[in-house]
Design a protein around this motif. Structure first.
Motif, PDB file in Angstrom:
ATOM      1  N   ALA A  10       0.832  -1.211   0.000  1.00  0.00           N
ATOM      2  CA  ALA A  10       0.000   0.000   0.000  1.00  0.00           C
ATOM      3  C   ALA A  10       0.861   1.252   0.000  1.00  0.00           C
ATOM      4  N   LEU A  11       1.884   1.282   0.812  1.00  0.00           N
ATOM      5  CA  LEU A  11       2.748   2.463   0.878  1.00  0.00           C
ATOM      6  C   LEU A  11       3.491   2.694  -0.427  1.00  0.00           C
ATOM      7  N   LYS A  12       3.966   1.616  -1.039  1.00  0.00           N
ATOM      8  CA  LYS A  12       4.668   1.749  -2.320  1.00  0.00           C
ATOM      9  C   LYS A  12       3.738   2.238  -3.421  1.00  0.00           C
ATOM     10  N   ALA A  13       2.435   1.977  -3.269  1.00  0.00           N
ATOM     11  CA  ALA A  13       1.436   2.442  -4.238  1.00  0.00           C
ATOM     12  C   ALA A  13       0.945   3.853  -3.915  1.00  0.00           C
ATOM     13  N   GLY A  14       1.533   4.473  -2.894  1.00  0.00           N
ATOM     14  CA  GLY A  14       1.141   5.825  -2.523  1.00  0.00           C
ATOM     15  C   GLY A  14      -0.118   5.896  -1.685  1.00  0.00           C
ATOM     16  N   LYS A  15      -0.543   4.781  -1.129  1.00  0.00           N
ATOM     17  CA  LYS A  15      -1.739   4.744  -0.304  1.00  0.00           C
ATOM     18  C   LYS A  15      -1.370   4.802   1.179  1.00  0.00           C
ATOM     19  N   ARG A  16      -2.339   5.108   1.999  1.00  0.00           N
ATOM     20  CA  ARG A  16      -2.144   5.143   3.450  1.00  0.00           C
ATOM     21  C   ARG A  16      -2.847   3.937   4.055  1.00  0.00           C
ATOM     22  N   PRO A  17      -2.085   2.957   4.522  1.00  0.00           N
ATOM     23  CA  PRO A  17      -2.717   1.759   5.076  1.00  0.00           C
ATOM     24  C   PRO A  17      -3.341   2.026   6.442  1.00  0.00           C
ATOM     25  N   VAL A  18      -4.427   1.322   6.706  1.00  0.00           N
ATOM     26  CA  VAL A  18      -5.098   1.382   7.997  1.00  0.00           C
ATOM     27  C   VAL A  18      -5.285  -0.055   8.464  1.00  0.00           C
ATOM     28  N   SER A  19      -4.927  -0.313   9.705  1.00  0.00           N
ATOM     29  CA  SER A  19      -5.099  -1.653  10.266  1.00  0.00           C
ATOM     30  C   SER A  19      -6.103  -1.579  11.412  1.00  0.00           C
ATOM     31  N   ILE A  20      -7.131  -2.377  11.329  1.00  0.00           N
ATOM     32  CA  ILE A  20      -8.092  -2.518  12.413  1.00  0.00           C
ATOM     33  C   ILE A  20      -8.012  -3.979  12.833  1.00  0.00           C
ATOM     34  N   ALA A  21      -7.461  -4.195  14.019  1.00  0.00           N
ATOM     35  CA  ALA A  21      -7.182  -5.559  14.443  1.00  0.00           C
ATOM     36  C   ALA A  21      -7.687  -5.784  15.864  1.00  0.00           C
ATOM     37  N   GLY A  22      -7.881  -7.014  16.207  1.00  0.00           N
ATOM     38  CA  GLY A  22      -8.402  -7.358  17.526  1.00  0.00           C
ATOM     39  C   GLY A  22      -7.354  -7.769  18.529  1.00  0.00           C
ATOM     40  N   ASP A  23      -6.096  -7.656  18.167  1.00  0.00           N
ATOM     41  CA  ASP A  23      -5.027  -8.062  19.079  1.00  0.00           C
ATOM     42  C   ASP A  23      -3.866  -7.096  18.937  1.00  0.00           C
ATOM     43  N   CYS A  24      -3.319  -6.686  20.056  1.00  0.00           N
ATOM     44  CA  CYS A  24      -2.228  -5.700  20.045  1.00  0.00           C
ATOM     45  C   CYS A  24      -0.980  -6.220  19.337  1.00  0.00           C
ATOM     46  N   CYS A  25      -0.813  -7.535  19.263  1.00  0.00           N
ATOM     47  CA  CYS A  25       0.351  -8.094  18.572  1.00  0.00           C
ATOM     48  C   CYS A  25       0.315  -7.805  17.068  1.00  0.00           C
ATOM     49  N   ALA A  26      -0.844  -7.421  16.550  1.00  0.00           N
ATOM     50  CA  ALA A  26      -0.958  -7.086  15.129  1.00  0.00           C
ATOM     51  C   ALA A  26      -0.161  -5.832  14.781  1.00  0.00           C
ATOM     52  N   THR A  27       0.276  -5.081  15.782  1.00  0.00           N
ATOM     53  CA  THR A  27       1.103  -3.909  15.494  1.00  0.00           C
ATOM     54  C   THR A  27       2.481  -4.305  14.969  1.00  0.00           C
ATOM     55  N   LEU A  28       2.951  -5.489  15.312  1.00  0.00           N
ATOM     56  CA  LEU A  28       4.298  -5.903  14.908  1.00  0.00           C
ATOM     57  C   LEU A  28       4.458  -5.975  13.388  1.00  0.00           C
ATOM     58  N   PRO A  29       3.603  -6.679  12.658  1.00  0.00           N
ATOM     59  CA  PRO A  29       3.780  -6.689  11.208  1.00  0.00           C
ATOM     60  C   PRO A  29       3.488  -5.342  10.558  1.00  0.00           C
ATOM     61  N   VAL A  30       2.600  -4.545  11.147  1.00  0.00           N
ATOM     62  CA  VAL A  30       2.348  -3.208  10.604  1.00  0.00           C
ATOM     63  C   VAL A  30       3.628  -2.377  10.697  1.00  0.00           C
ATOM     64  N   MET A  31       4.265  -2.411  11.859  1.00  0.00           N
ATOM     65  CA  MET A  31       5.521  -1.676  12.039  1.00  0.00           C
ATOM     66  C   MET A  31       6.594  -2.201  11.084  1.00  0.00           C
ATOM     67  N   ALA A  32       6.644  -3.510  10.886  1.00  0.00           N
ATOM     68  CA  ALA A  32       7.627  -4.099   9.972  1.00  0.00           C
ATOM     69  C   ALA A  32       7.392  -3.609   8.543  1.00  0.00           C
ATOM     70  N   GLY A  33       6.131  -3.548   8.130  1.00  0.00           N
ATOM     71  CA  GLY A  33       5.819  -3.047   6.791  1.00  0.00           C
ATOM     72  C   GLY A  33       6.246  -1.598   6.612  1.00  0.00           C
ATOM     73  N   LEU A  34       6.059  -0.792   7.635  1.00  0.00           N
ATOM     74  CA  LEU A  34       6.509   0.603   7.588  1.00  0.00           C
ATOM     75  C   LEU A  34       8.026   0.674   7.456  1.00  0.00           C
ATOM     76  N   GLN A  35       8.721  -0.140   8.237  1.00  0.00           N
ATOM     77  CA  GLN A  35      10.181  -0.144   8.182  1.00  0.00           C
ATOM     78  C   GLN A  35      10.698  -0.539   6.801  1.00  0.00           C
ATOM     79  N   ARG A  36      10.034  -1.462   6.157  1.00  0.00           N
ATOM     80  CA  ARG A  36      10.490  -1.953   4.847  1.00  0.00           C
ATOM     81  C   ARG A  36      10.541  -0.862   3.791  1.00  0.00           C
TER      82      ARG A  36
END
Length: 87
Positions: A10-36
């Protein structure tokens, strides 16, 4: 496609990703995607508890109480390694 991959795509396509998740551990892959894509975000953590526990400090043993510590590079880091997240 995994969450971190979707964030990266999404970021490479110029979009702003939004994550709505039911577990706080879901922040880990979101942060990893941002770092990439070279983003080092500032994280504001709003939760009913701090999620800054490790296996040594957790009163409950609940993994969902540990992701903020994981993001900071403390405690259990296998999930970080699995998604490619650098503390």
């Amino acid at each position: 496609m995994l969450t971190g991959d979707k964030v990266e795509t999404a970021l490479k396509a110029g979009k702003r990703p939004v994550s709505i998740a039911g577990d706080c551990c879901a922040t880990l892959p979101v942060m990893a995607g941002l770092q990439r894509v070279g983003i080092t975000p500032t994280l504001l953590w709003l939760d009913s508890h701090g999620d800054f526990n490790t296996w040594e400090t957790t009163p409950s043993g609940f993994l969902g109480g540990m992701p903020l510590a994981m993001i900071a590079g403390l405690g259990e880091l296998r999930m970080n390694q699995a998604v490619g997240l650098e503390p």
